[in-house]
Design a protein around this motif. Structure first.
Motif, PDB file in Angstrom:
ATOM      1  N   TYR A   1       0.835  -1.202   0.000  1.00  0.00           N
ATOM      2  CA  TYR A   1       0.000   0.000   0.000  1.00  0.00           C
ATOM      3  C   TYR A   1       0.872   1.254   0.000  1.00  0.00           C
ATOM      4  CZ  TYR A   1      -3.341   3.450   1.739  1.00  0.00           C
ATOM      5  OH  TYR A   1      -4.112   4.561   1.899  1.00  0.00           O
ATOM      6  N   GLN A   2       1.881   1.271   0.834  1.00  0.00           N
ATOM      7  CA  GLN A   2       2.793   2.422   0.895  1.00  0.00           C
ATOM      8  C   GLN A   2       3.559   2.576  -0.415  1.00  0.00           C
ATOM      9  OE1 GLN A   2       2.850   4.623   3.513  1.00  0.00           O
ATOM     10  NE2 GLN A   2       4.020   5.837   2.053  1.00  0.00           N
ATOM     11  N   HIS A   3       3.937   1.472  -1.030  1.00  0.00           N
ATOM     12  CA  HIS A   3       4.632   1.514  -2.319  1.00  0.00           C
ATOM     13  C   HIS A   3       3.736   2.146  -3.388  1.00  0.00           C
ATOM     14  CE1 HIS A   3       7.340   0.377  -5.544  1.00  0.00           C
ATOM     15  NE2 HIS A   3       6.334  -0.234  -6.166  1.00  0.00           N
ATOM     16  N   LEU A   4       2.451   1.755  -3.411  1.00  0.00           N
ATOM     17  CA  LEU A   4       1.513   2.348  -4.374  1.00  0.00           C
ATOM     18  C   LEU A   4       1.325   3.844  -4.115  1.00  0.00           C
ATOM     19  CD1 LEU A   4      -1.224  -0.420  -4.637  1.00  0.00           C
ATOM     20  CD2 LEU A   4       0.401   0.289  -6.401  1.00  0.00           C
ATOM     21  N   LEU A   5       1.258   4.230  -2.839  1.00  0.00           N
ATOM     22  CA  LEU A   5       1.143   5.653  -2.512  1.00  0.00           C
ATOM     23  C   LEU A   5       2.384   6.414  -2.974  1.00  0.00           C
ATOM     24  CD1 LEU A   5      -0.401   5.768   1.070  1.00  0.00           C
ATOM     25  CD2 LEU A   5      -1.476   6.377  -1.092  1.00  0.00           C
ATOM     26  N   ASP A   6       3.553   5.838  -2.746  1.00  0.00           N
ATOM     27  CA  ASP A   6       4.797   6.495  -3.150  1.00  0.00           C
ATOM     28  C   ASP A   6       4.877   6.652  -4.668  1.00  0.00           C
ATOM     29  OD1 ASP A   6       5.513   6.625  -0.502  1.00  0.00           O
ATOM     30  OD2 ASP A   6       6.864   4.900  -0.581  1.00  0.00           O
ATOM     31  N   LYS A   7       4.432   5.623  -5.393  1.00  0.00           N
ATOM     32  CA  LYS A   7       4.465   5.705  -6.861  1.00  0.00           C
ATOM     33  C   LYS A   7       3.457   6.709  -7.399  1.00  0.00           C
ATOM     34  CE  LYS A   7       5.169   2.290  -9.522  1.00  0.00           C
ATOM     35  NZ  LYS A   7       5.213   1.067 -10.307  1.00  0.00           N
ATOM     36  N   SER A   8       2.350   6.927  -6.669  1.00  0.00           N
ATOM     37  CA  SER A   8       1.312   7.847  -7.147  1.00  0.00           C
ATOM     38  C   SER A   8       1.610   9.303  -6.826  1.00  0.00           C
ATOM     39  CB  SER A   8      -0.040   7.461  -6.541  1.00  0.00           C
ATOM     40  OG  SER A   8      -0.076   7.776  -5.164  1.00  0.00           O
ATOM     41  N   THR A   9       2.594   9.571  -6.009  1.00  0.00           N
ATOM     42  CA  THR A   9       2.872  10.944  -5.571  1.00  0.00           C
ATOM     43  C   THR A   9       3.078  11.930  -6.718  1.00  0.00           C
ATOM     44  OG1 THR A   9       3.799  10.120  -3.505  1.00  0.00           O
ATOM     45  CG2 THR A   9       4.379  12.349  -4.125  1.00  0.00           C
ATOM     46  N   PRO A  10       3.880  11.657  -7.716  1.00  0.00           N
ATOM     47  CA  PRO A  10       4.082  12.667  -8.765  1.00  0.00           C
ATOM     48  C   PRO A  10       2.916  12.812  -9.745  1.00  0.00           C
ATOM     49  CG  PRO A  10       5.430  10.746  -9.224  1.00  0.00           C
ATOM     50  CD  PRO A  10       4.781  10.513  -7.896  1.00  0.00           C
TER      51      PRO A  10
ATOM     52  N   PHE B   1      -0.964  16.242  -1.097  1.00  0.00           N
ATOM     53  CA  PHE B   1      -1.015  14.784  -1.103  1.00  0.00           C
ATOM     54  C   PHE B   1      -1.835  14.259   0.066  1.00  0.00           C
ATOM     55  CE2 PHE B   1       0.500  10.536  -0.086  1.00  0.00           C
ATOM     56  CZ  PHE B   1       0.347   9.915  -1.312  1.00  0.00           C
ATOM     57  N   LYS B   2      -1.638  14.832   1.253  1.00  0.00           N
ATOM     58  CA  LYS B   2      -2.403  14.383   2.417  1.00  0.00           C
ATOM     59  C   LYS B   2      -3.881  14.747   2.266  1.00  0.00           C
ATOM     60  CE  LYS B   2       1.292  14.292   5.782  1.00  0.00           C
ATOM     61  NZ  LYS B   2       1.794  14.813   7.056  1.00  0.00           N
ATOM     62  N   PHE B   3      -4.143  15.876   1.619  1.00  0.00           N
ATOM     63  CA  PHE B   3      -5.524  16.271   1.327  1.00  0.00           C
ATOM     64  C   PHE B   3      -6.184  15.228   0.435  1.00  0.00           C
ATOM     65  CE2 PHE B   3      -8.177  19.446  -1.314  1.00  0.00           C
ATOM     66  CZ  PHE B   3      -9.318  19.188  -0.574  1.00  0.00           C
ATOM     67  N   TRP B   4      -5.501  14.854  -0.643  1.00  0.00           N
ATOM     68  CA  TRP B   4      -6.045  13.841  -1.556  1.00  0.00           C
ATOM     69  C   TRP B   4      -6.233  12.502  -0.842  1.00  0.00           C
ATOM     70  CZ3 TRP B   4      -3.415   9.339  -2.919  1.00  0.00           C
ATOM     71  CH2 TRP B   4      -4.077   8.528  -3.828  1.00  0.00           C
ATOM     72  N   HIS B   5      -5.240  12.091  -0.095  1.00  0.00           N
ATOM     73  CA  HIS B   5      -5.281  10.792   0.575  1.00  0.00           C
ATOM     74  C   HIS B   5      -6.428  10.731   1.582  1.00  0.00           C
ATOM     75  CE1 HIS B   5      -3.436   7.563   3.255  1.00  0.00           C
ATOM     76  NE2 HIS B   5      -3.690   6.976   2.114  1.00  0.00           N
ATOM     77  N   SER B   6      -6.574  11.784   2.379  1.00  0.00           N
ATOM     78  CA  SER B   6      -7.656  11.810   3.365  1.00  0.00           C
ATOM     79  C   SER B   6      -9.017  11.882   2.689  1.00  0.00           C
ATOM     80  CB  SER B   6      -7.484  13.009   4.298  1.00  0.00           C
ATOM     81  OG  SER B   6      -6.288  12.905   5.016  1.00  0.00           O
ATOM     82  N   ALA B   7      -9.128  12.650   1.612  1.00  0.00           N
ATOM     83  CA  ALA B   7     -10.397  12.769   0.896  1.00  0.00           C
ATOM     84  C   ALA B   7     -10.778  11.439   0.249  1.00  0.00           C
ATOM     85  CB  ALA B   7     -10.309  13.874  -0.155  1.00  0.00           C
ATOM     86  N   LEU B   8      -9.810  10.742  -0.336  1.00  0.00           N
ATOM     87  CA  LEU B   8     -10.096   9.445  -0.953  1.00  0.00           C
ATOM     88  C   LEU B   8     -10.530   8.423   0.091  1.00  0.00           C
ATOM     89  CD1 LEU B   8     -10.094   7.784  -3.584  1.00  0.00           C
ATOM     90  CD2 LEU B   8      -7.757   7.113  -3.035  1.00  0.00           C
TER      91      LEU B   8
END
Length: 197
Positions: free
Chosen positions: A28-37, A119-126
């Motif tokens: 999960y963390q790997h997918l989040l890291d890859k989605s950052t840019p 990024f934290k805004f997007w993550h929390s909203a999702l």
């Protein structure tokens, strides 16, 4: 002997569950890291999931309390996204917490630092929309209410909150977006200059 074996078997089972959870967390963390840019793709995913939730709530004609709570939570996230990390209204001096926004034209420029990064805004909203989507699977969250009152109250709350935020932005002269800001060109590189040693 059987007590020791069952305890050993239980610890192996717990260890296997722990390894599985840790592995899932790492993926999960790997997918989040890859989605950052990929900002546009992330927000497109959020729009898709939000549209799916709204379509489900509309078709099923229910879960108005869940939708209202989701709206209030997203509004709070948005306000935190628009707000500076350090509120200039509190007159902080430069200390260990970091720089403050300039309030006078003669003060030094300091960059805008958000209280809630994008990024934290997007993550929390999702995550919030996914939890709301999960709540629509259970009738216990489908509380009967008169939904027009909730809609009216949400729009009044949204209007008052955004008015307060915009007045705060005008008073302390900060703009939380990079679009429309003046960009200065750096010094042109001197081509062909050679240093004599």
């Amino acid at each position: 002997m059987s007590g020791e074996e069952s305890e050993l078997d239980s610890s192996r089972h717990t260890s296997a569950c722990w390894r599985c959870l840790k592995s899932c967390n790492m993926m999960y963390q790997h997918l989040l890291d890859k989605s950052t840019p990929h900002v546009a793709a992330r927000w497109a995913l959020w729009l898709l999931v939000t549209a799916l939730y709204l379509l489900r709530a509309f078709i099923l004609q229910g879960w108005y309390i869940v939708t209202y709570a989701l709206g209030i939570y997203l509004l709070n996230l948005f306000i935190a996204f628009l707000s500076p990390k350090i509120d200039p209204a509190e007159n902080f001096e430069y200390d260990d917490d970091g720089p403050v926004l300039p309030t006078l034209a003669s003060e030094e420029f300091r960059p805008f630092i958000r209280r809630l990064p994008e990024f934290k805004f997007w993550h929390s909203a999702l995550r919030a929309v996914l939890v709301a989507l999960l709540c629509t699977c259970f009738d216990a969250f489908n509380i009967p209410v008169f939904w027009p009152i909730l809609v009216m109250y949400f729009f009044v709350l949204f209007t008052l909150t955004m008015k307060k935020q915009i007045l705060h932005m005008i008073k302390y002269r900060y703009l939380p977006f990079t679009h429309g800001k003046t960009r200065y060109a750096g010094k042109p590189d001197a081509v062909g200059k050679t240093d004599n040693i």
